[in-house]
Design an enzyme around this catalytic site. Sequence first.
Site, PDB file in Angstrom:
ATOM      1  N   TYR A 168       0.864  -1.191   0.000  1.00 22.01           N
ATOM      2  CA  TYR A 168       0.000   0.000   0.000  1.00 22.01           C
ATOM      3  C   TYR A 168       0.893   1.230   0.000  1.00 22.01           C
ATOM      4  O   TYR A 168       1.820   1.331   0.803  1.00 22.01           O
ATOM      5  CB  TYR A 168      -0.913   0.003   1.238  1.00 22.01           C
ATOM      6  CG  TYR A 168      -1.834   1.211   1.268  1.00 22.01           C
ATOM      7  CD1 TYR A 168      -2.869   1.334   0.344  1.00 22.01           C
ATOM      8  CD2 TYR A 168      -1.650   2.240   2.200  1.00 22.01           C
ATOM      9  CE1 TYR A 168      -3.704   2.441   0.352  1.00 22.01           C
ATOM     10  CE2 TYR A 168      -2.486   3.347   2.212  1.00 22.01           C
ATOM     11  CZ  TYR A 168      -3.519   3.448   1.292  1.00 22.01           C
ATOM     12  OH  TYR A 168      -4.335   4.546   1.288  1.00 22.01           O
ATOM     13  N   ASP A 268       9.391   3.607  -0.100  1.00 23.99           N
ATOM     14  CA  ASP A 268       8.260   4.193   0.611  1.00 23.99           C
ATOM     15  C   ASP A 268       8.491   3.923   2.100  1.00 23.99           C
ATOM     16  O   ASP A 268       8.263   2.814   2.581  1.00 23.99           O
ATOM     17  CB  ASP A 268       6.952   3.562   0.123  1.00 23.99           C
ATOM     18  CG  ASP A 268       5.741   4.095   0.880  1.00 23.99           C
ATOM     19  OD1 ASP A 268       5.931   4.790   1.892  1.00 23.99           O
ATOM     20  OD2 ASP A 268       4.606   3.799   0.465  1.00 23.99           O
ATOM     21  N   LYS A 296       3.690  10.276   8.278  1.00 25.01           N
ATOM     22  CA  LYS A 296       3.397   9.692   9.584  1.00 25.01           C
ATOM     23  C   LYS A 296       4.384  10.081  10.703  1.00 25.01           C
ATOM     24  O   LYS A 296       4.244  11.139  11.289  1.00 25.01           O
ATOM     25  CB  LYS A 296       3.282   8.174   9.460  1.00 25.01           C
ATOM     26  CG  LYS A 296       2.087   7.732   8.582  1.00 25.01           C
ATOM     27  CD  LYS A 296       1.784   6.262   8.764  1.00 25.01           C
ATOM     28  CE  LYS A 296       0.901   5.659   7.696  1.00 25.01           C
ATOM     29  NZ  LYS A 296      -0.480   6.010   7.709  1.00 25.01           N
TER      30      LYS A 296
HETATM   31  C1  LIG Z   1       3.460   2.508   3.192  1.00 27.18           C
HETATM   32  C2  LIG Z   1       2.470   3.614   3.041  1.00 27.18           C
HETATM   33  N1  LIG Z   1       2.649   4.529   2.081  1.00 27.18           N
HETATM   34  C3  LIG Z   1       1.803   5.561   1.919  1.00 27.18           C
HETATM   35  C4  LIG Z   1       0.701   5.708   2.730  1.00 27.18           C
HETATM   36  C5  LIG Z   1      -0.222   6.850   2.540  1.00 27.18           C
HETATM   37  O1  LIG Z   1      -0.104   7.764   3.578  1.00 27.18           O
HETATM   38  P1  LIG Z   1      -1.313   8.759   3.939  1.00 27.18           P
HETATM   39  O2  LIG Z   1      -2.376   7.917   4.580  1.00 27.18           O
HETATM   40  O3  LIG Z   1      -0.687   9.757   4.841  1.00 27.18           O
HETATM   41  O4  LIG Z   1      -1.763   9.359   2.664  1.00 27.18           O
HETATM   42  C6  LIG Z   1       0.480   4.781   3.756  1.00 27.18           C
HETATM   43  C7  LIG Z   1      -0.677   4.918   4.658  1.00 27.18           C
HETATM   44  O5  LIG Z   1      -0.975   4.099   5.466  1.00 27.18           O
HETATM   45  C8  LIG Z   1       1.379   3.705   3.906  1.00 27.18           C
HETATM   46  O6  LIG Z   1       1.178   2.759   4.842  1.00 27.18           O
END
Ligand SMILES: Cc1ncc(COP(=O)(O)O)c(C=O)c1O
Length: 456
Positions: A168, A268, A296
């Site tokens: 994700y 990521d 985060k």
């Molecule tokens: C690995 C990863 N990348 C990107 C995101 C997207 O972040 P946001 O919810 O702040 O848009 C998340 C969200 O849980 C994530 O777990």
Amino acid sequence: MNRDQTRDAVELRERARVIAEREVAVYGERTVGSQRAMDRARKVLPLGVPSSFQAYEPHPIVVRSSAGSRITDVDDNEYVDYDMGFGALFAGHMHPAVRHAVQAQLDEGTLYVTPCEMNADVGELLAEQFGQPLWRFTNSGTEATMDAIRVARGATGRDKIVKVEGGYHGHHDEVMISMKPSAEDAGPPDRPNSVAGTAGIASSVIDDTIVIPYNDADALDRVLSPGDVAAFIVEPVMENIGICLPDDGYLEAVREITERHGTLLIFDEVKTGITAGYGGASAHFGVTPDLIALAKSIGGGFPIGAFGGKRKYMDLITQGKVLHLGTYNGNPLVMAASKATLSQACTKANVDAAIERNTQLVEACAKIIESAGLPAHTVQFGAKGCVTWSSERVRNYRDYLKADGALAFAQWIHGINRGIMLPPGLDEQWLISVMHDHEDAMRYADVFADFVTDLT
Ligand SMILES: Cc1ncc(COP(=O)(O)O)c(C=O)c1O
């Protein structure tokens, strides 16, 4: 685990069903206010929630307040929060340093749309910690991965991207592919289909996102060979299917293969970030990607994202070839929170101490599993941990599908009724924040031991 010790799966599942049935009834009685609040919210919000991730069965807990490592619901039930905002709250709920910085900033304004000095302060902190020279801010992890992909396309002139099955990366179209495909749709394990994760994605976007299994360097080499892939975006440790660690040498192989094919490597680190250690997962593994996406944990509970990377790629923004925009990017309120998080709340010493407390928790849970002979194991990465309900290590999404959802649900509902706040299912993991003391950290193990006694 010794095979002889493994309890009969059918017997365990039957016992889990009985526990879950009993605990669902208790949950209903304890959370009458949450149900009332959800009934009201459903009249004006689809599913009654602001993000579909927040909807879960039997019904979500509706929260009134939080502080430190604790969260209190509208029925006055108190929980030790192990979810911590899907890992965003590594600094804890309103760490005193973050609170002080944000309160002081409120007196100075919240939005200038012209730079503030804290933009460079936070940029310097990220450059030092994550070892990449140039950074830009966004408002979420979604924007950070979206903008990093745009930089990669701008740098290579290529359209296609590659992601791993079960990964994700936020809610923009290009990465909402094969997040959690059903077993029927997913296709062959070594050559997965690209499955749209939602209606509303153009077929051209689906065609441009190639999906491969995690921990399979040969698959990456194969899909990059035609030389038409802009970026491989990957979590160095997958943290949306529990915690799925890279095999020894996998990330090094990924680095070599992407470089050889002229494809940019995007780590990521929205979820790993500083919960992995002070310099993130890339520093932990000693593998340097071309671009890193963050969010985060760097924000102390405020909505931030950031992407950074090698000068030659980030300078495409300097040259105006790639545009990166946003009204709220780097706004002073969030900058104040991020600066206090990185420089005061989550110092290297505090990060190391939280990881050490987490190690004690993970070891305690591992002992409980071992002595009961359960078909489960623990996984730790930095300040995060999880109990995975399968005997075998999860190496990719297909392994994750084999884990036992019924046992995981019974453990979750048993735990939440005893003050353990986590979302249900096997996707998330716990986080020991800098504000969880030893007692808070170990509460999970105490309740887990109670569950295991009940189960066995
Ligand atoms: C690995 C990863 N990348 C990107 C995101 C997207 O972040 P946001 O919810 O702040 O848009 C998340 C969200 O849980 C994530 O777990």
